[in-house]
Design a protein around this motif. Structure first.
Motif, PDB file in Angstrom:
ATOM      1  N   VAL A 165     -36.831 137.825 -67.575  1.00  0.00           N
ATOM      2  CA  VAL A 165     -36.534 137.236 -66.266  1.00  0.00           C
ATOM      3  C   VAL A 165     -36.696 138.277 -65.164  1.00  0.00           C
ATOM      4  CG1 VAL A 165     -34.696 136.250 -64.841  1.00  0.00           C
ATOM      5  CG2 VAL A 165     -35.030 135.432 -67.173  1.00  0.00           C
ATOM      6  N   LEU A 166     -36.217 139.508 -65.432  1.00  0.00           N
ATOM      7  CA  LEU A 166     -36.321 140.574 -64.439  1.00  0.00           C
ATOM      8  C   LEU A 166     -37.783 140.882 -64.104  1.00  0.00           C
ATOM      9  CD1 LEU A 166     -35.009 142.896 -62.787  1.00  0.00           C
ATOM     10  CD2 LEU A 166     -35.235 144.322 -64.829  1.00  0.00           C
ATOM     11  N   ILE A 167     -38.621 141.026 -65.137  1.00  0.00           N
ATOM     12  CA  ILE A 167     -40.012 141.442 -64.930  1.00  0.00           C
ATOM     13  C   ILE A 167     -40.904 140.281 -64.502  1.00  0.00           C
ATOM     14  CG2 ILE A 167     -42.054 142.395 -66.085  1.00  0.00           C
ATOM     15  CD1 ILE A 167     -40.181 144.077 -67.795  1.00  0.00           C
ATOM     16  N   ASN A 168     -40.662 139.094 -65.040  1.00  0.00           N
ATOM     17  CA  ASN A 168     -41.541 137.954 -64.754  1.00  0.00           C
ATOM     18  C   ASN A 168     -41.139 137.159 -63.519  1.00  0.00           C
ATOM     19  OD1 ASN A 168     -43.201 138.356 -67.048  1.00  0.00           O
ATOM     20  ND2 ASN A 168     -41.679 137.373 -68.341  1.00  0.00           N
ATOM     21  N   VAL A 169     -39.877 137.275 -63.087  1.00  0.00           N
ATOM     22  CA  VAL A 169     -39.414 136.468 -61.951  1.00  0.00           C
ATOM     23  C   VAL A 169     -38.902 137.335 -60.805  1.00  0.00           C
ATOM     24  CG1 VAL A 169     -37.797 134.675 -61.186  1.00  0.00           C
ATOM     25  CG2 VAL A 169     -38.828 134.534 -63.471  1.00  0.00           C
ATOM     26  N   ILE A 170     -37.842 138.107 -61.062  1.00  0.00           N
ATOM     27  CA  ILE A 170     -37.136 138.782 -59.964  1.00  0.00           C
ATOM     28  C   ILE A 170     -37.993 139.849 -59.295  1.00  0.00           C
ATOM     29  CG2 ILE A 170     -35.130 140.193 -59.380  1.00  0.00           C
ATOM     30  CD1 ILE A 170     -33.605 138.752 -61.613  1.00  0.00           C
ATOM     31  N   LEU A 171     -38.552 140.772 -60.075  1.00  0.00           N
ATOM     32  CA  LEU A 171     -39.345 141.854 -59.467  1.00  0.00           C
ATOM     33  C   LEU A 171     -40.596 141.341 -58.742  1.00  0.00           C
ATOM     34  CD1 LEU A 171     -39.065 144.749 -62.080  1.00  0.00           C
ATOM     35  CD2 LEU A 171     -37.944 144.549 -59.857  1.00  0.00           C
ATOM     36  N   PRO A 172     -41.388 140.414 -59.335  1.00  0.00           N
ATOM     37  CA  PRO A 172     -42.533 139.889 -58.584  1.00  0.00           C
ATOM     38  C   PRO A 172     -42.137 139.210 -57.279  1.00  0.00           C
ATOM     39  CG  PRO A 172     -42.800 139.386 -60.905  1.00  0.00           C
ATOM     40  CD  PRO A 172     -41.420 139.941 -60.750  1.00  0.00           C
ATOM     41  N   VAL A 173     -41.019 138.467 -57.285  1.00  0.00           N
ATOM     42  CA  VAL A 173     -40.564 137.805 -56.054  1.00  0.00           C
ATOM     43  C   VAL A 173     -40.200 138.836 -54.996  1.00  0.00           C
ATOM     44  CG1 VAL A 173     -38.716 136.417 -55.053  1.00  0.00           C
ATOM     45  CG2 VAL A 173     -39.811 135.687 -57.170  1.00  0.00           C
ATOM     46  N   LEU A 174     -39.478 139.886 -55.384  1.00  0.00           N
ATOM     47  CA  LEU A 174     -39.103 140.937 -54.431  1.00  0.00           C
ATOM     48  C   LEU A 174     -40.341 141.639 -53.876  1.00  0.00           C
ATOM     49  CD1 LEU A 174     -36.024 142.523 -56.251  1.00  0.00           C
ATOM     50  CD2 LEU A 174     -36.007 141.068 -54.218  1.00  0.00           C
ATOM     51  N   ILE A 175     -41.314 141.902 -54.730  1.00  0.00           N
ATOM     52  CA  ILE A 175     -42.557 142.553 -54.274  1.00  0.00           C
ATOM     53  C   ILE A 175     -43.297 141.676 -53.275  1.00  0.00           C
ATOM     54  CG2 ILE A 175     -44.851 143.302 -55.025  1.00  0.00           C
ATOM     55  CD1 ILE A 175     -43.480 144.209 -57.657  1.00  0.00           C
ATOM     56  N   LEU A 176     -43.432 140.392 -53.593  1.00  0.00           N
ATOM     57  CA  LEU A 176     -44.150 139.485 -52.694  1.00  0.00           C
ATOM     58  C   LEU A 176     -43.412 139.303 -51.373  1.00  0.00           C
ATOM     59  CD1 LEU A 176     -45.291 136.797 -55.301  1.00  0.00           C
ATOM     60  CD2 LEU A 176     -46.745 138.427 -54.097  1.00  0.00           C
ATOM     61  N   ASP A 177     -42.082 139.329 -51.413  1.00  0.00           N
ATOM     62  CA  ASP A 177     -41.295 139.145 -50.196  1.00  0.00           C
ATOM     63  C   ASP A 177     -41.299 140.378 -49.297  1.00  0.00           C
ATOM     64  OD1 ASP A 177     -40.617 136.548 -50.527  1.00  0.00           O
ATOM     65  OD2 ASP A 177     -38.543 136.881 -51.119  1.00  0.00           O
ATOM     66  N   TYR A 178     -41.182 141.575 -49.892  1.00  0.00           N
ATOM     67  CA  TYR A 178     -40.955 142.779 -49.098  1.00  0.00           C
ATOM     68  C   TYR A 178     -42.173 143.695 -48.966  1.00  0.00           C
ATOM     69  CZ  TYR A 178     -36.034 141.574 -49.244  1.00  0.00           C
ATOM     70  OH  TYR A 178     -34.838 140.921 -49.095  1.00  0.00           O
ATOM     71  N   CYS A 179     -43.187 143.489 -49.787  1.00  0.00           N
ATOM     72  CA  CYS A 179     -44.337 144.398 -49.754  1.00  0.00           C
ATOM     73  C   CYS A 179     -45.597 143.769 -49.181  1.00  0.00           C
ATOM     74  CB  CYS A 179     -44.634 144.925 -51.166  1.00  0.00           C
ATOM     75  SG  CYS A 179     -43.274 145.814 -51.920  1.00  0.00           S
ATOM     76  N   SER A 180     -45.551 142.492 -48.784  1.00  0.00           N
ATOM     77  CA  SER A 180     -46.768 141.805 -48.341  1.00  0.00           C
ATOM     78  C   SER A 180     -47.169 142.144 -46.916  1.00  0.00           C
ATOM     79  CB  SER A 180     -46.600 140.288 -48.486  1.00  0.00           C
ATOM     80  OG  SER A 180     -46.546 139.928 -49.848  1.00  0.00           O
ATOM     81  N   LYS A 181     -46.249 142.706 -46.136  1.00  0.00           N
ATOM     82  CA  LYS A 181     -46.616 143.116 -44.777  1.00  0.00           C
ATOM     83  C   LYS A 181     -47.524 144.333 -44.839  1.00  0.00           C
ATOM     84  CE  LYS A 181     -42.656 141.365 -42.185  1.00  0.00           C
ATOM     85  NZ  LYS A 181     -43.495 140.439 -41.413  1.00  0.00           N
ATOM     86  N   GLY A 182     -48.331 144.482 -43.823  1.00  0.00           N
ATOM     87  CA  GLY A 182     -49.249 145.610 -43.779  1.00  0.00           C
ATOM     88  C   GLY A 182     -50.665 145.140 -43.523  1.00  0.00           C
ATOM     89  N   SER A 183     -51.606 146.049 -43.670  1.00  0.00           N
ATOM     90  CA  SER A 183     -53.001 145.757 -43.341  1.00  0.00           C
ATOM     91  C   SER A 183     -53.610 144.774 -44.326  1.00  0.00           C
ATOM     92  CB  SER A 183     -53.809 147.055 -43.338  1.00  0.00           C
ATOM     93  OG  SER A 183     -55.186 146.773 -43.165  1.00  0.00           O
ATOM     94  N   MET A 184     -54.490 143.912 -43.811  1.00  0.00           N
ATOM     95  CA  MET A 184     -55.244 142.989 -44.656  1.00  0.00           C
ATOM     96  C   MET A 184     -56.275 143.745 -45.482  1.00  0.00           C
ATOM     97  SD  MET A 184     -54.171 139.915 -44.194  1.00  0.00           S
ATOM     98  CE  MET A 184     -55.562 139.119 -44.965  1.00  0.00           C
TER      99      MET A 184
END
Length: 276
Positions: A33-52
């Protein structure tokens, strides 16, 4: 009396072994659950800003702003690496791990197909992604029904698992009591309930994906890929909460009914039915 003592002597090592494997399974589930759900969600939420642009420099002081491309790559890489690691470690193909890995790979393929120039998202994106979300539980439901009369029905993978139930003892007692017909009917009902739950999950996944992805098309082109990442994260998270948790509760209810009816058919108590 001697038979009962022999049964107990034979069961004790199985109980201990099953308890140990049960503890490992629970730890593995939490890690999954941690690797397949929680961490990917956190990455997509907090790391998606920035240059295209994937090769642009990261923002000074905000190194976690990887941009939508690298955020999606990292979010997909975690479950893919975990799935392959589990496959190599156990040296066998696990159904649920394979299904999860297939879902992640399909997400990556769809992302490659739908992202256009300057980060725009194709108009078909919500429907493609929703179809992918619905496809996996639908295929599983079909497989459960098709396999019900085979030597390895998928009901054993989801519910009536030989690692949890003492199937050999149960079937011996069922035969001794002459309850084979009722036993077959019970397993058939459990199979249909499991397939029905997966079909409901398929429809719910489809609607949830459309709900989160449709608004992405209304965003300015420059923000669409970033918003697409956010939407994928929300689909993953809310799918786990709104669909996954109720599905688990429904399966637990079916499991309890299975235990109760097996007890009635065999005369065995819960401790004798289960290996843990």
């Amino acid at each position: 009396m001697l038979d009962m003592d022999a049964d107990k002597e034979g069961v004790q090592p199985q109980v201990q072994e099953a308890a140990e494997s049960g503890g490992k399974a629970r730890r593995s589930s939490l890690k999954g659950v941690l690797i397949n759900v929680i961490l990917p969600v956190l990455i997509l939420d907090y790391c998606s800003k920035g240059s295209m642009e994937p090769w642009a420099d990261f923002e000074v002081g905000r190194f976690w702003h990887l941009g939508p491309v690298w955020a999606m790559v990292l979010a997909l890489l975690l479950p893919i690496t975990y799935g392959l690691q589990e496959l190599i470690r156990h040296k066998r193909v696990d159904l649920m791990s394979s299904v999860g890995l297939a879902g992640v790979l399909l997400t990556g393929v769809i992302t490659i197909l739908v992202v256009g120039e300057e980060g725009s998202i194709a108009a078909s994106t919500p429907w493609l992604f929703a179809s992918k979300e619905a496809l996996i539980p639908l295929v599983l439901a079909a497989a459960v029904l098709v396999s019900r009369k085979s030597e390895s029905p998928l009901l054993q993978t989801f519910l009536y698992n030989p690692d949890v139930f003492d199937v050999a003892l149960i079937e011996r007692r069922v035969k001794e009591a002459g309850n084979e017909s009722a036993y077959g009917k019970l397993l058939g009902q459990a199979t249909w309930i499991l397939a029905g739950s997966l079909i409901v999950s398929s429809a719910a996944n489809f609607c949830l994906a459309l709900y989160f992805l449709m608004p992405v098309l209304l965003e300015p082109v420059a923000l669409q890929q970033e918003q697409y990442n956010y939407a994928v994260g929300r689909i993953t998270w809310w799918g786990f909460i709104v669909i996954g948790v109720p599905l688990m509760i429904a399966l637990m209810a079916v499991m309890l009914r299975l235990i109760r009816r097996l007890g009635e058919l065999t005369g065995l108590g819960r401790d004798r039915l289960l290996l843990r």
